[in-house]
Design an enzyme around this catalytic site. Structure first.
Site, PDB file in Angstrom:
ATOM      1  CG  ASP A 149      82.951 -66.771  25.776  1.00 25.06           C
ATOM      2  OD1 ASP A 149      83.906 -66.961  25.008  1.00 25.06           O
ATOM      3  OD2 ASP A 149      81.977 -66.043  25.490  1.00 25.06           O
ATOM      4  CG  ASP A 208      84.069 -63.109  25.259  1.00 21.67           C
ATOM      5  OD1 ASP A 208      84.230 -63.675  26.354  1.00 21.67           O
ATOM      6  OD2 ASP A 208      83.447 -63.627  24.317  1.00 21.67           O
ATOM      7  CG  HIS A 227      78.187 -69.788  20.947  1.00 21.51           C
ATOM      8  ND1 HIS A 227      77.461 -69.611  22.105  1.00 21.51           N
ATOM      9  CD2 HIS A 227      79.018 -68.710  20.861  1.00 21.51           C
ATOM     10  CE1 HIS A 227      77.838 -68.467  22.680  1.00 21.51           C
ATOM     11  NE2 HIS A 227      78.788 -67.911  21.947  1.00 21.51           N
ATOM     12  CG  HIS A 279      78.965 -64.362  24.045  1.00 21.46           C
ATOM     13  ND1 HIS A 279      80.266 -64.039  23.744  1.00 21.46           N
ATOM     14  CD2 HIS A 279      78.200 -63.353  23.584  1.00 21.46           C
ATOM     15  CE1 HIS A 279      80.278 -62.869  23.105  1.00 21.46           C
ATOM     16  NE2 HIS A 279      79.042 -62.431  22.993  1.00 21.46           N
TER      17      HIS A 279
END
Lengths: 377, 209
Positions: free
Chosen positions: A163, A252, A128, A165
Site C-alpha cells: 500500500d 494506491d 492503519h 501508505h
C-alpha cells in the site's frame, strides 16, 4: 486455483457515497473478471467473533465501535479516532468490520489448516487500525488478527505491505513480536499520511531488526520501486525464513490514485505480483495470503486487483478491457474507461527528477539494510 | 515549549568534596556527561566529563590525581536557565557559549538540568509525528488574518491540526507546514486551491488523466 474469500456483506463496510473507501472498487473488480470470462468462485467467511477482535483490540475500543454502529452517542469517540472525517461512524460499523476481519481470518485458517497455498481475500487490508484507535478508514485490524492466528498455529509470518501508505497499525501491534517480520514500502511519511515508516523504526525486544520500512520519494516510478523491492524484500525473507507471506496489496501506489504521489503503472504491479509469488515459492513453501487495501482510483484499482487474480491463477492478461464492463461503469465515473487493459507507458520524461529520486531511494534501501542486518545473524 | 517541560529532574548532583574518581564513576554509571555541583540545594559549579579527562590527562602539565576534589577542577558560577525560559533561549545560550548543559535554577535552588540531548528530544517532539497525520504546506501572504483564514477553513471541515511550523519565505510570504489528522490531504489541497490558497504540498499531479 487460488482460493478467493468474499461475502456480499463486505459491501456494508462503507462510510458514505462520497467517501474514497468505496465498496464499488471490489464490485468493479469482480465484474471485470466475470466479463473477462473468469467468473470468480468465492468462499464465504464467517464474521469474526468478539473474542477474535479482543486478541488485538482493547475491549473499551470495541465497545465504542459497537455503540457508534448502533447509533448511540459516544462523547469521547474522537479520542479513539472514531467519528472523524476520515473514519466516520456508520450504522452497523462493528458488524461490517467483523465481516472483513472474518474474511482475512478464514483465509489464514485455510492456509494453516486446510493446506491451501494461495488465498486471495477480496477485502480487508485495514493496516492503519491500532489497538484502541481507528485511523485512515480502518476500524479493526484484520491483518494483525490473522497474523496472530497464523503465528499461534506455528507459521511464522512475513508481512509485506505495498500500500502507498505506511502499514503503521500492523507494525505497531507486532513491534515486539519475534515471530512476525513486517516489510512496508510506501511514500515517505515526511510527505504522506500517516507520517511514520522511517528506516530507523526497526522493532524492539525480540522483534528488533524484523520491522523494515522503505520510505520512498514522492513521484517514484516503477523502475526505482522494483529496484529497491528486489534489494530489500528477498534479503529480509532469506534472513527470516517465514512459514507464510501475508501481503497487503493496496493499489494506491498507482499514478492515478487521488490520495498519493507514487507512479506505478499496471505493468509495474504485474511485475510486483509475479515476484511476490516467486518469493512465496522460494521462501515460504508457496504459502501466500493476499488482502486488498487502499486504492482509490476507480480507473486503476479494479484493474490492479483483477491482475492480481489473473497472475495468482496463471491466467493470461488480456490486451483490452471488455466493452460491456467499460460501458457499464464509465457512466459512474467522471471520465470514460480506457480500451486497453494496461496503462500506457509513462515515458522517460514524466518526472524530470527521476534519476535523483531513484538515487535517493537506493540510498534509503541501503541504509535500511545496513541498520537492520546489524541485528541479523 | 519551556525548559521545565524538557529538563531532567531531579538532577544527579555531587558536592565540592567529591573526588574526581567518584565523579567519573557517577557519570559512567548514570551514562551522563554533566554534573552540577551543589552545597545543599545551592548550585556552586558544574563539572563535565571533558573537564575530568583533561584535568587527569597524562598530557596535562600538572595532572590532577584521582583523589583530588571536584572543587579544584569545576567551573564556578555556571550559566543557568530558568524553568520558565523557552527552550529556544536555552539552545541559543548553549550554542553561543559552546557548552553542553544548563543547570536549571528556581528561587536559588537547583531543580534540574537541560542538556543538548534534551534539546534534540524537544526538536523531535516539536517536529515529529506522534499521531497518524498528513502533511499540508501552504504559502500565506505575510498579513494579519491569513493564518486565521487557513485554520478556520480546516476547522470547518472538522479537521484536527496536530502541529504547525512556519518560516518566512521572502519578504512577503510565510510558509506554513501543518500536520493534519487526515489521510485525505490531496482532496483537501484541491479544495484549498479552489478557495485561493497557494498550496505547496501536496502538489498538483503533473500528468493528465
Amino acid at each position: 486455483m487460488a482460493a478467493v474469500i468474499y461475502h456480499p456483506a463486505y459491501r456494508s463496510y462503507a462510510f458514505g457515497d462520497d467517501h474514497p473507501f468505496s465498496p464499488r472498487r471490489v464490485e468493479m473488480t469482480l465484474d471485470l473478471l466475470s466479463e473477462l470470462g473468469h467468473p470468480v468462485e468465492t468462499i464465504a467467511p464467517e464474521p469474526a467473533t468478539e473474542a477474535d477482535l479482543l486478541g488485538v483490540h482493547a475491549d473499551y475500543y470495541v465497545r465504542r465501535v459497537k455503540a457508534l454502529g448502533a447509533g448511540e452517542e459516544v462523547a469521547d469517540c474522537h479520542e479513539y479516532g472514531l467519528g472523524t472525517p476520515d473514519t466516520p461512524a456508520f450504522p452497523g460499523m462493528d458488524e461490517a468490520g467483523r465481516w472483513l476481519v472474518g474474511g482475512t481470518l478464514t483465509a489464514a485458517r485455510l492456509i494453516a489448516e486446510g493446506g491451501q497455498r494461495r488465498v486471495l481475500q477480496l477485502g480487508g487490508g485495514l493496516h492503519h487500525a491500532r489497538r484502541n484507535f481507528a485511523s485512515g478508514f480502518c476500524v479493526y485490524n484484520d491483518l494483525a488478527i490473522a497474523i496472530n492466528e497464523l503465528t499461534k498455529r506455528g507459521l511464522w509470518v512475513a508481512y509485506l505491505d505495498i500500500d502507498v501508505h505506511h502499514g503503521d497499525g500492523v507494525q505497531q501491534i507486532l513491534y515486539e513480536d519475534g515471530r512476525a517480520m513486517t516489510i512496508s514500502l510506501h511514500e515517505s511519511g515526511r510527505y504522506l499520511f500517516p507520517g511514520t515508516g522511517e528506516i530507523h523504526e526497526l522493532g524492539s525486544g525480540v522483534g528488533r531488526g524484523l520491522k523494515l520500512n522503505v520510505p520512498l520519494e514522492p513521484f517514484t516510478q516503477g523502475g526505482s520501486y522494483l529496484e529497491v523491492f528486489e534489494e530489500v524484500v528477498p534479503a529480509g525473507l532469506r534472513h527470516f525464513s517465514p512459514g507464510v507471506l501475508v501481503v497487503q496489496a493496496g493499489a494506491d501506489a498507482h499514478f492515478d490514485d487521488p490520495l498519493a504521489d507514487l507512479m506505478l503503472t499496471t505493468r509495474d504491479y504485474e511485475a510486483i505480483f509475479r515476484r511476490i509469488l516467486e518469493w512465496a515459492d522460494v521462501y515460504a513453501a508457496g504459502r501466500v495470503l493476499f488482502t486488498l487495501g487502499g486504492g482509490y482510483s476507480f480507473r486503476a484499482a479494479p484493474r490492479v486487483w483483477a491482475l492480481l487474480y489473473l497472475v495468482m491463477n496463471g491466467l493470461p492478461v488480456p490486451e483490452t478491457l471488455p466493452a460491456a464492463w467499460r460501458s457499464r461503469w464509465s457512466s459512474t465515473l467522471d471520465a470514460p474507461l480506457t480500451e486497453a487493459f494496461h496503462d500506457p507507458e509513462l515515458g522517460d520524461d514524466a518526472v524530470p527528477t527521476r534519476d535523483e529520486i531513484a538515487q535517493r531511494n537506493r540510498q534509503v534501501a541501503q541504509r535500511l539494510l545496513d541498520a537492520a542486518s546489524a541485528y541479523w545473524f | 515549549m519551556l525548559v521545565r517541560d524538557i529538563m531532567r529532574t531531579p538532577a544527579v548532583v555531587i558536592t565540592p568534596d567529591t573526588t574526581l574518581a567518584d565523579a567519573y564513576r557517577t557519570m559512567q554509571e548514570k551514562r551522563i556527561r554533566h554534573l552540577p555541583v551543589v552545597e545543599g540545594h545551592h548550585l556552586v559549579g558544574v563539572v563535565t566529563d571533558r573537564d575530568l579527562r583533561l584535568a587527569t590527562s597524562a598530557l596535562a602539565p600538572h595532572p590532577f590525581a584521582p583523589e583530588s576534589r571536584v572543587a579544584d577542577v569545576m567551573r564556578t558560577k555556571p550559566v543557568t536557565a530558568d524553568p520558565s525560559d523557552p527552550v529556544e533561549d536555552s539552545a541559543r545560550t548553549m550554542r553561543e557559549l559552546r557548552i553542553g548543559c544548563l543547570p536549571v535554577v528556581d528561587g536559588g535552588h537547583l531543580v534540574g538540568v537541560v542538556t543538548g540531548i534534551d534539546l534534540l528530544d524537544a526538536l523531535i517532539r516539536m517536529t515529529g509525528v506522534d499521531k497518524p497525520s498528513g502533511r499540508l504546506e501552504v504559502r500565506l501572504p505575510d498579513q494579519p488574518g491569513e493564518l486565521a483564514r487557513l485554520t478556520s477553513f480546516l476547522s470547518h471541515r472538522d479537521l484536527n491540526i496536530h502541529s504547525v511550523l512556519s518560516y518566512p519565505e521572502g519578504p512577503e510570504a510565510v510558509r506554513m507546514v501543518l500536520r493534519v489528522g487526515s489521510i485525505e490531504t490531496r482532496l483537501l489541497a484541491q479544495d484549498l486551491r479552489r478557495a485561493d490558497f497557494d498550496v505547496v504540498w501536496p502538489p498538483e499531479k503533473p500528468w493528465p488523466r
